[in-house]
Write a protein that holds these residues in place. Structure first.
Motif, PDB file in Angstrom:
ATOM      1  N   ALA A   7       0.826  -1.205   0.000  1.00  0.00           N
ATOM      2  CA  ALA A   7       0.000   0.000   0.000  1.00  0.00           C
ATOM      3  C   ALA A   7       0.860   1.255   0.000  1.00  0.00           C
ATOM      4  O   ALA A   7       0.574   2.221  -0.718  1.00  0.00           O
ATOM      5  N   ASP A   8       1.921   1.264   0.798  1.00  0.00           N
ATOM      6  CA  ASP A   8       2.810   2.422   0.838  1.00  0.00           C
ATOM      7  C   ASP A   8       3.612   2.557  -0.458  1.00  0.00           C
ATOM      8  O   ASP A   8       3.958   3.672  -0.864  1.00  0.00           O
ATOM      9  N   GLN A   9       3.912   1.433  -1.087  1.00  0.00           N
ATOM     10  CA  GLN A   9       4.574   1.497  -2.389  1.00  0.00           C
ATOM     11  C   GLN A   9       3.666   2.164  -3.419  1.00  0.00           C
ATOM     12  O   GLN A   9       4.128   2.956  -4.247  1.00  0.00           O
ATOM     13  N   ALA A  10       2.376   1.856  -3.360  1.00  0.00           N
ATOM     14  CA  ALA A  10       1.418   2.474  -4.286  1.00  0.00           C
ATOM     15  C   ALA A  10       1.342   3.986  -4.042  1.00  0.00           C
ATOM     16  O   ALA A  10       1.287   4.775  -4.996  1.00  0.00           O
ATOM     17  N   ILE A  11       1.344   4.400  -2.777  1.00  0.00           N
ATOM     18  CA  ILE A  11       1.339   5.827  -2.458  1.00  0.00           C
ATOM     19  C   ILE A  11       2.624   6.483  -2.972  1.00  0.00           C
ATOM     20  O   ILE A  11       2.602   7.589  -3.537  1.00  0.00           O
ATOM     21  N   GLY A  12       3.756   5.815  -2.803  1.00  0.00           N
ATOM     22  CA  GLY A  12       5.016   6.332  -3.325  1.00  0.00           C
ATOM     23  C   GLY A  12       4.995   6.469  -4.840  1.00  0.00           C
ATOM     24  O   GLY A  12       5.510   7.446  -5.395  1.00  0.00           O
ATOM     25  N   ALA A  13       4.376   5.491  -5.508  1.00  0.00           N
ATOM     26  CA  ALA A  13       4.257   5.569  -6.968  1.00  0.00           C
ATOM     27  C   ALA A  13       3.387   6.755  -7.376  1.00  0.00           C
ATOM     28  O   ALA A  13       3.668   7.437  -8.374  1.00  0.00           O
ATOM     29  N   PHE A  54      -4.352   2.439  -8.647  1.00  0.00           N
ATOM     30  CA  PHE A  54      -3.687   2.653  -7.362  1.00  0.00           C
ATOM     31  C   PHE A  54      -4.566   2.207  -6.196  1.00  0.00           C
ATOM     32  O   PHE A  54      -4.090   1.600  -5.232  1.00  0.00           O
ATOM     33  N   LEU A  55      -5.856   2.504  -6.269  1.00  0.00           N
ATOM     34  CA  LEU A  55      -6.752   2.143  -5.176  1.00  0.00           C
ATOM     35  C   LEU A  55      -6.900   0.631  -5.042  1.00  0.00           C
ATOM     36  O   LEU A  55      -7.027   0.118  -3.933  1.00  0.00           O
ATOM     37  N   VAL A  56      -6.871  -0.080  -6.157  1.00  0.00           N
ATOM     38  CA  VAL A  56      -6.920  -1.542  -6.093  1.00  0.00           C
ATOM     39  C   VAL A  56      -5.674  -2.080  -5.390  1.00  0.00           C
ATOM     40  O   VAL A  56      -5.762  -2.956  -4.530  1.00  0.00           O
ATOM     41  N   LEU A  57      -4.499  -1.549  -5.729  1.00  0.00           N
ATOM     42  CA  LEU A  57      -3.259  -1.996  -5.087  1.00  0.00           C
ATOM     43  C   LEU A  57      -3.286  -1.709  -3.587  1.00  0.00           C
ATOM     44  O   LEU A  57      -2.869  -2.543  -2.769  1.00  0.00           O
ATOM     45  N   ILE A  58      -3.804  -0.534  -3.213  1.00  0.00           N
ATOM     46  CA  ILE A  58      -3.883  -0.188  -1.791  1.00  0.00           C
ATOM     47  C   ILE A  58      -4.908  -1.065  -1.088  1.00  0.00           C
ATOM     48  O   ILE A  58      -4.666  -1.588   0.005  1.00  0.00           O
ATOM     49  N   ASP A  59      -6.069  -1.239  -1.713  1.00  0.00           N
ATOM     50  CA  ASP A  59      -7.155  -2.008  -1.101  1.00  0.00           C
ATOM     51  C   ASP A  59      -6.775  -3.463  -0.917  1.00  0.00           C
ATOM     52  O   ASP A  59      -7.117  -4.088   0.090  1.00  0.00           O
ATOM     53  N   LEU A  60      -6.058  -4.026  -1.878  1.00  0.00           N
ATOM     54  CA  LEU A  60      -5.644  -5.422  -1.773  1.00  0.00           C
ATOM     55  C   LEU A  60      -4.730  -5.644  -0.573  1.00  0.00           C
ATOM     56  O   LEU A  60      -4.735  -6.716   0.034  1.00  0.00           O
TER      57      LEU A  60
END
Length: 222
Positions: A7-13, A54-60
């Motif tokens: 999730a933090d990687q997605a935010i960084g991306a 991005f939201l799918v990556l965070i939600d997963l």
């Protein structure tokens, strides 16, 4: 490299790629490009295609084992007001539907408060800002460099040599790529109760740096 969860990687991306196409992009397009069509198209693409990714990556990552995966993914656009509002607005604009004033007025009122509310939340988080570790400072500088320097250079190379763009079209692509990180990264981190230091500082750093980089882009290509 920095050992973050997914999730933090997605935010960084998001910090390194998601551009402030609305709050800053539209005013810049009006005054520099004298045309908002390119920025509006970029904003819609981000909202309707990039944001759900991005939201799918965070939600997963943040909801592992909570309910059926496919059911959560199908409900995601309706649970997120940014995606739902963008899709609804696009549908209304495409069909030419004229909504009554009673339906439009409350939406306009809420829409007018959206940007100030996001800025207010970002400002409050800066008040409680803690001193980052050396590794955290390195990460923020890296993301800021990727967003304000590497991304516009990559956009220039792809636009000119892969898509053979030139003139105004090339200028629009590079200028859009050089816009700072959008506040959405900070908002999504807050919504999913993730650490907000990284997106908050990256939004601040890229906004300050973009004053220089956007000026250089306009001088070189405008």
């Amino acid at each position: 490299m920095f050992r973050h969860r997914q999730a933090d990687q997605a935010i960084g991306a998001m910090c390194a790629s998601y551009v402030n196409s609305a709050n800053l992009g539209i005013p810049v397009a009006v005054h520099v490009l004298h045309d908002t069509s390119f920025i509006v198209a970029a904003a819609l693409f981000q909202m309707l295609f990039v944001t759900p990714l991005f939201l799918v990556l965070i939600d997963l990552d943040t909801h592992r084992g909570v309910g059926a995966l496919w059911r959560r993914m199908l409900r995601l656009p309706f649970r997120n007001p940014v995606i739902a509002a963008s899709a609804t607005g696009l549908a209304v604009a495409t069909t030419g539907l004229a909504l009554p004033a009673e339906a439009v007025s409350p939406v306009q009122l809420l829409g007018g408060a959206g940007v100030p509310s996001a800025l207010f939340a970002l400002g409050m988080s800066l008040h409680a800002r803690s001193r980052p570790t050396p590794a955290a400072r390195t990460e923020r500088r890296l993301l800021a460099g990727l967003k304000t320097v590497v991304r516009p250079l990559l956009a220039y190379l792809l636009a000119r040599y892969a898509f053979a763009l030139s003139g105004h079209a090339l200028f629009a692509v590079v200028l859009c790529a050089g816009l700072p990180t959008a506040q959405n990264a900070f908002i999504f981190a807050s919504e999913y109760r993730l650490p907000t230091d990284l997106p908050r500082d990256t939004v601040l750093l890229t906004t300050l740096l973009s004053m220089v980089t956007l000026t250089l882009i306009a001088y070189a290509l405008g």
